[in-house]
Write a protein that holds these residues in place. Structure first.
Motif, PDB file in Angstrom:
ATOM      1  N   THR B  20       0.881  -1.217   0.037  1.00  0.00           N
ATOM      2  CA  THR B  20       0.014   0.176  -0.066  1.00  0.00           C
ATOM      3  C   THR B  20       0.856   1.465  -0.013  1.00  0.00           C
ATOM      4  OG1 THR B  20      -0.183  -0.206   2.259  1.00  0.00           O
ATOM      5  CG2 THR B  20      -1.848  -0.737   1.018  1.00  0.00           C
ATOM      6  N   ASN B  21       2.083   0.994   0.589  1.00  0.00           N
ATOM      7  CA  ASN B  21       2.784   2.358   0.601  1.00  0.00           C
ATOM      8  C   ASN B  21       3.735   2.481  -0.441  1.00  0.00           C
ATOM      9  OD1 ASN B  21       1.572   2.745   3.039  1.00  0.00           O
ATOM     10  ND2 ASN B  21       3.118   1.782   4.139  1.00  0.00           N
ATOM     11  N   LYS B  65      -5.340  10.042  -1.368  1.00  0.00           N
ATOM     12  CA  LYS B  65      -4.855   8.859  -1.670  1.00  0.00           C
ATOM     13  C   LYS B  65      -3.536   8.615  -0.402  1.00  0.00           C
ATOM     14  CE  LYS B  65      -5.277   7.283  -6.267  1.00  0.00           C
ATOM     15  NZ  LYS B  65      -4.657   7.286  -7.647  1.00  0.00           N
ATOM     16  N   TRP B  66      -3.001   9.576  -0.458  1.00  0.00           N
ATOM     17  CA  TRP B  66      -1.637   9.650   0.530  1.00  0.00           C
ATOM     18  C   TRP B  66      -2.100   9.709   1.866  1.00  0.00           C
ATOM     19  CZ3 TRP B  66      -0.006  13.366   4.010  1.00  0.00           C
ATOM     20  CH2 TRP B  66       1.328  12.899   4.733  1.00  0.00           C
ATOM     21  N   GLY B  69      -2.838   6.230   2.787  1.00  0.00           N
ATOM     22  CA  GLY B  69      -1.697   5.335   3.321  1.00  0.00           C
ATOM     23  C   GLY B  69      -1.111   5.611   4.344  1.00  0.00           C
TER      24      GLY B  69
END
Lengths: 121, 386
Positions: B20-21, B65-66, B69
């Motif tokens: 995911t990251n 999105k960030w 995360g």
């Protein structure tokens, strides 16, 4: 025969709080429910018993959220089953400073709404 | 104990290799400074990408999105920490992660995004009952560092900055330290607004009826916003979630030369659309009414089972003050958020909630649209000129 007594004045800013807000007591210290139950209703009951009036002065606070006003004034009819006609003769809401005038109108409106709502049911 | 330790090692490997990251192109271990609770040390870690433009207002998809995360990374860290705690293994407090979000990549950061970051760290610190650390702080750009400092991010982490660096942040003169709470606190809200407006309004004009009225409307709107959080954002079922901190967060920035201020309120609750969905389950009459009104704003056909889109739900709530309680005397507050804008010389309101966006500018028609990325919670941003 009950003799008319002197009207009672409730100055929200000095008798309750300069910072009113929140609907229920659980929401915060200065809620509409607290104002209604602890200050307004006892004063109204005394006024009805003694054929006098309660004058609520709205000036001097940081403002009034709608939930506070609705719970404080609409709640008189919704929760305590006061009759709108009785309130019209006993309860006077004042706002001398023009900045507080809208809150006076809102307080009246919430009582009307509560009356309409209770009549509908 | 050996088996438990093995299980933990496997879980740790799985978590650190989660896809995911997104790592930066190099994806290599580098030596960085790790700062935790007043202590600084060198560690080896892989930097993860952070959008250069961290403006949730103008770069929504990338920032959302960030943030998702970041939340996942902090959640995983919390899970690992709690697992060690439950198994009564030595707690490696202050243990740095092998991966880190490299804030040195950030070129632009807005007060709204700064508040979202602070709220996320606040949440996980509260959940963990332990402080989180930061990486590479001395390499962050000065305006970014200063903004996060002004908002109280470093205070939250227990990191003391060297004195003498308190010059005005670039682009704005002052950002107020964030406030948070779980109850309605009109006095704190009133003082907070007063503090911000003092930076924008001249002393001689503060007593004018117009200014007093504007101040009052702003105080009331902020109380309404925080009260909505208490009444609707965190229903009882959600309050039991140990990973959730049922609070609101508020921050503000003042731009005196432009006589402008930005005010931001955030909560991590069920969102406005989520809150309104409860109505469908509680009251068929109100659900039918909502769908009828929602058809005015959308292409809904009125078929049974058809859901109201998130942005339409927000618009509905903003116009009618619809309450998730489904009771007629409740839910009168949201339209007040718009009144604040109307009462200023110029102003904008932005509401982001789950997959919906609502924008309003003084004198213009409101605009609402669906979002491709979810914002977990509700963010309200006022941009007001006096």
């Amino acid at each position: 025969m009950v003799q008319a007594m002197t009207d009672q004045t409730i100055d929200v800013a000095s008798d309750f709080s300069r910072f009113p807000g929140g609907r229920y007591k659980a929401d915060g210290e200065n809620s509409g429910q607290a104002f209604r139950e602890d200050i307004l209703v006892p004063a109204l009951r005394r006024a009805i018993d003694t054929n006098s009036r309660v004058i609520v002065i709205l000036d001097g606070t940081s403002g009034y959220p709608s939930s506070f006003l609705e719970e404080a004034f609409g709640g008189l009819i919704r929760v305590h089953k006061f009759d709108k006609e009785t309130l019209d003769s006993v309860l006077v809401i004042e706002a001398k400073d023009p900045v507080y005038q809208p809150y006076k109108g809102l307080s009246r409106r919430y009582m009307q709404d509560a009356q309409a709502s209770s009549s509908a049911h | 104990v050996a088996a438990r330790r093995l299980a933990i090692r496997i879980r740790r490997r799985l978590l650190t290799s989660a896809p995911t990251n997104r790592a930066s192109p190099s994806s290599q271990l580098i030596t960085v400074e790790y700062e935790h609770d007043g202590k600084l040390r060198s560690v080896k870690a892989v930097p993860l990408a952070v959008p250069q433009d961290l403006s949730i207002e103008s770069n929504y998809v990338e920032v959302a999105k960030w943030l998702s995360g970041l939340r996942l990374a902090l959640a995983k860290g919390a899970a690992q920490f709690q697992e060690r705690d439950q198994l009564q293994l030595p707690l490696e407090r202050n243990q740095p992660s092998q991966r880190f979000y490299d804030f040195a990549q950030i070129k632009a950061l807005t007060p709204a995004t700064a508040l979202l970051i602070a709220a996320e760290y606040d949440r996980w610190q509260t959940t963990l009952k332990s402080r989180l650390g930061v990486y590479n702080r001395r390499r962050w750009r000065k305006p970014v560092r200063r903004l996060l400092s002004d908002i109280g991010f470093f205070d939250l982490l227990g990191i003391q900055l060297a004195r003498g660096g308190k010059k005005p942040s670039a682009g704005f003169v002052r950002m107020t330290r964030y406030e948070s709470g779980d109850r309605v606190d009109p006095e704190r809200v009133s003082n907070f607004i007063g503090q911000l407006l003092n930076l924008v309004l001249r002393v001689d004009e503060r007593a004018l009826d117009l200014r007093r009225s504007q101040t009052m409307k702003l105080v009331v709107a902020l109380i309404e916003a925080t009260e909505n959080t208490r009444l609707h954002a965190y229903p009882p079922a959600l309050r039991d979630d140990p990973k959730l901190v049922p609070k609101w967060w508020v921050a503000g920035a003042a731009y005196p030369s432009e006589r402008r201020l930005t005010l931001v309120v955030y909560d991590q609750g069920v969102t406005i659309p989520g809150s309104l969905e409860d109505i469908s389950e509680n009251s068929r009459v109100i659900a039918t009414w909502m769908k009828k009104v929602a058809r005015r704003y959308s292409k809904m056909k009125g078929r049974s089972g058809e859901k109201i889109a998130d942005h339409v739900a927000i618009r509905l709530a903003m116009n009618y003050g619809t309450s998730s309680s489904g009771r007629p005397h409740r839910g009168k507050g949201l339209p007040v958020l718009k009144d604040v804008v109307e009462n200023c010389r110029d102003g904008r309101l932005l509401v982001l909630s789950r997959f919906g966006e609502y924008r309003y500018r003084k004198g213009k028609r409101p605009e609402a649209r669906g979002l491709p990325e979810e914002l977990p919670g509700t963010l309200i941003v006022w941009d007001l000129t006096f």
